[in-house]
Design a protein around this motif. Structure first.
Motif, PDB file in Angstrom:
ATOM      1  N   ASP A  29     -25.444  17.772   7.657  1.00 25.20           N
ATOM      2  CA  ASP A  29     -24.296  18.204   8.448  1.00 25.20           C
ATOM      3  C   ASP A  29     -24.065  17.309   9.657  1.00 25.20           C
ATOM      4  OD1 ASP A  29     -23.715  20.262   6.748  1.00 25.20           O
ATOM      5  OD2 ASP A  29     -24.756  21.806   7.927  1.00 25.20           O
ATOM      6  N   HIS A  30     -25.157  16.837  10.271  1.00 21.63           N
ATOM      7  CA  HIS A  30     -25.014  15.981  11.451  1.00 21.63           C
ATOM      8  C   HIS A  30     -24.320  14.673  11.096  1.00 21.63           C
ATOM      9  CE1 HIS A  30     -25.856  13.909  15.179  1.00 21.63           C
ATOM     10  NE2 HIS A  30     -26.483  12.950  14.504  1.00 21.63           N
ATOM     11  N   CYS A  31     -24.769  14.020  10.043  1.00 16.15           N
ATOM     12  CA  CYS A  31     -24.155  12.742   9.658  1.00 16.15           C
ATOM     13  C   CYS A  31     -22.740  12.945   9.138  1.00 16.15           C
ATOM     14  CB  CYS A  31     -25.017  12.038   8.607  1.00 16.15           C
ATOM     15  SG  CYS A  31     -26.578  11.389   9.263  1.00 16.15           S
ATOM     16  N   SER A  33     -20.666  15.094  10.264  1.00 18.69           N
ATOM     17  CA  SER A  33     -19.814  15.258  11.440  1.00 18.69           C
ATOM     18  C   SER A  33     -19.518  13.931  12.124  1.00 18.69           C
ATOM     19  CB  SER A  33     -20.479  16.217  12.431  1.00 18.69           C
ATOM     20  OG  SER A  33     -21.638  15.621  13.022  1.00 18.69           O
ATOM     21  N   ARG A  34     -20.328  12.905  11.842  1.00 17.47           N
ATOM     22  CA  ARG A  34     -20.139  11.590  12.451  1.00 17.47           C
ATOM     23  C   ARG A  34     -19.174  10.704  11.663  1.00 17.47           C
ATOM     24  NH1 ARG A  34     -25.280   8.974  11.953  1.00 17.47           N
ATOM     25  NH2 ARG A  34     -24.309   7.250  13.077  1.00 17.47           N
TER      26      ARG A  34
END
Length: 228
Positions: A29-31, A33-34
């Protein structure tokens, strides 16, 4: 069941950072969002428009010279970290990258057929696979839209586009595609990885239009920030 066993043996792993993937995708999810979203862009060619706040606006070039395609749908910009994912797919033959990116594209106005931008046979033999075809295969399966790697063909070998200016790109691609439209397709989507100047998109769309296709959409994973 086969799919579940595959995921049990090979669980989703983020292709960017290496951590476990989320939502059955090879990205966390973090990547995710990037990833650089292409939010404010030309409604026709998907070129990012600086300072633009309204949807449905055309860039100056599309206003003055309407292209032969209906529109380009490109959800992301060709910037980090998305550029690395596309390079993995294009030159590293890491097909999960194509599956990941294809799984993130959705489209409301469904075409009758998906067509990958073709490679000339000599280029296909050298590279070993067509990245646009692999993306098309995944999109076809997930969206339930037929696809064909054979109907749209590149009939002559051309110079690499990235080494050419905009005018040279047009001259380089002129009349190099052919399309077999014996089934009288009227609405198709052409699949590619990155749109730079939209020269390839325009030449393919012109070829399809001559064969009787009334509406051509271009689905691309990423758009370069400028028509360089």
């Amino acid at each position: 069941m086969v799919y579940n066993w595959q995921r049990l043996l090979f669980p989703p792993t983020c292709l960017i950072c290496g951590l476990p993937g989320e939502n059955d995708l090879d990205i966390c999810d973090h990547c995710r969002s990037r990833l650089p979203c292409n939010r404010l862009s030309c409604a026709c060619c998907a070129l990012p428009l600086t300072g633009q706040t309204d949807a449905g606006v055309l860039c100056g070039n599309c206003s003055r010279h309407p292209p032969p395609f209906h529109r380009i749908i490109s959800p992301w910009l060709y910037e980090a970290p998305l550029d690395d994912l596309i390079q993995q797919l294009k030159f590293g033959q890491k097909l999960p990258a194509g599956q990941l990116l294809a799984g993130m594209i959705t489209e409301r106005d469904r075409p009758e057929l998906l067509l990958p931008v073709p490679l000339h046979p000599a280029q296909l033999k050298k590279r070993g696979f067509n990245h646009a075809a692999e993306i098309s295969r995944v999109l076809s399966r997930e969206l339930g839209i037929p696809w064909s790697p054979w109907l749209l063909r590149k009939t002559r070998e051309t110079l690499p586009q990235h080494n050419l200016g905009k005018r040279e790109r047009k001259r380089n691609l002129r009349n190099c595609f052919s399309f077999d439209n014996r089934r009288h397709y009227r609405h198709v989507a052409v699949i590619d990885d990155v749109v730079t100047t939209a020269t390839t998109a325009a030449e393919v769309a012109s070829t399809l239009k001559k064969s009787g296709v009334e509406k051509t959409d271009i689905w691309a994973l990423a758009r370069t920030p400028t028509n360089r």
